[in-house]
Design an enzyme around this catalytic site. Sequence first.
Site: not given
Length: 420
Positions: A199, A221
């Site tokens: 994260d 992403k």
Amino acid sequence: MPAHHDPSPYPAGLRLAGRRVVVVGGGRVAQRRLPALVAAGAVVEVVSPETTPAVEGHALSGEITWTARPYTSSDLDGAWYVVVATDVPAVNRQVSHDADERRIFCVRSDDGDAATAWTPAVGHHGPLTVAVLGNRDPRRSASVRDEILNRLRSGEIVARTDQTRTPGVTLVGGGPGDPELITVAGRRALQEADVVIADRLAPQALLAELSPDVEIIDATKLPRGRAASQESINALILDRARHGKSVVRFKGGDSYVFGRGFEEVQECAAAGVPCRVVPGITSAFSVPALAGIPVTHRGVAHDVTVISGHVPPGHPESLVDWDAVARLRGTVVLLMAVKHLAEISVALRKGGRRPQTPCAVVQDGSMATERTVFTTLEKLADDVERHQIRPPANIVIGDVVAVASDLLLLEDGRRHDLTG
Ligand code: SAH
């Protein structure tokens, strides 16, 4: 013969589980030896008329037995190993003489020359035991041991083996951001991972240390939108785990404090994929601490409440009883609340919290960019705006903030005295 001409000792790992070990003496030396003997599963008897409270504590908890009287030779009956640790030289000599006669290895802190065994400096790294014998230079062996352990922990020495690599998923809480503030178990899990799914708030510096063959996936992403990204994260975790990989799911703070960690545990359970958790240091408590604020303080706050402010008071999805929170007298720590501070401040004041209640806002706790803004409940939202505070930031509300800022002001004053 001088010590440095002694042949070096022959190292062996004694497997003491279920085996009798006699410790003669109950003072500080015995106290230092006991935890490792207990951890090794030895059946330990301490023989000594008196003991320190810590040794007595081991006896009271049943980890060892304490025979409260002076030593007699028959105490060594059935022993595999003897620790000589009284402060009476004659007794020490007697015990080690008896041990020699019975061919029982015996350590002596008072006289290494007379001992038949030496205790190495020991440390553990997962399933590895590091033991260093410094030919009776304990400081040296301890510092070499520390050096080895530090390098194992930092990954400079890689201890990857098939045995330690466990396929499955490990949820690792990475702490508030500083790479030093992850747990030892967390760091080891990272080193043993084939795949790391990280994260944004997980300590990024630790990713840079990973070996080049580790697949690193940046969870931020993945496809956008909260639900969609969680779904694709779950799918990835399960896919890699099913291919026999050791997967680390790497998060900021603690995975179960507003980290959605348990959703991933549930997902793994439903799919029959083994999953374990390594707790992390939550930012809720550590970020205030790093900014100099204790979340509790005797005589000031006997309670601390941690709240997510990702939805404002009155929002249909809100599960927080803000009136009840406003009636509490202790510390409130808000996470994910930067956007909704105006509404939260109003709700707390409406419920009875003083407008002058001291507050602190800590952005980027434990990172190079960390900064803290001190304010009050009524000025909270304005000051956050004015100082352009951006997430991640934790907000601390309550009188503990005044305790902290008093001290900071004092220190500031001293600095001025010194410099000016
Ligand atoms: N599981 C995390 C919290 C995740 S929610 C934990 O236990 O810390 C994300 C929120 O955590 C951020 O919006 C911010 O409020 C807080 N946070 C996490 N890291 C932080 C940091 N280094 N400094 C300030 N706040 C932080």
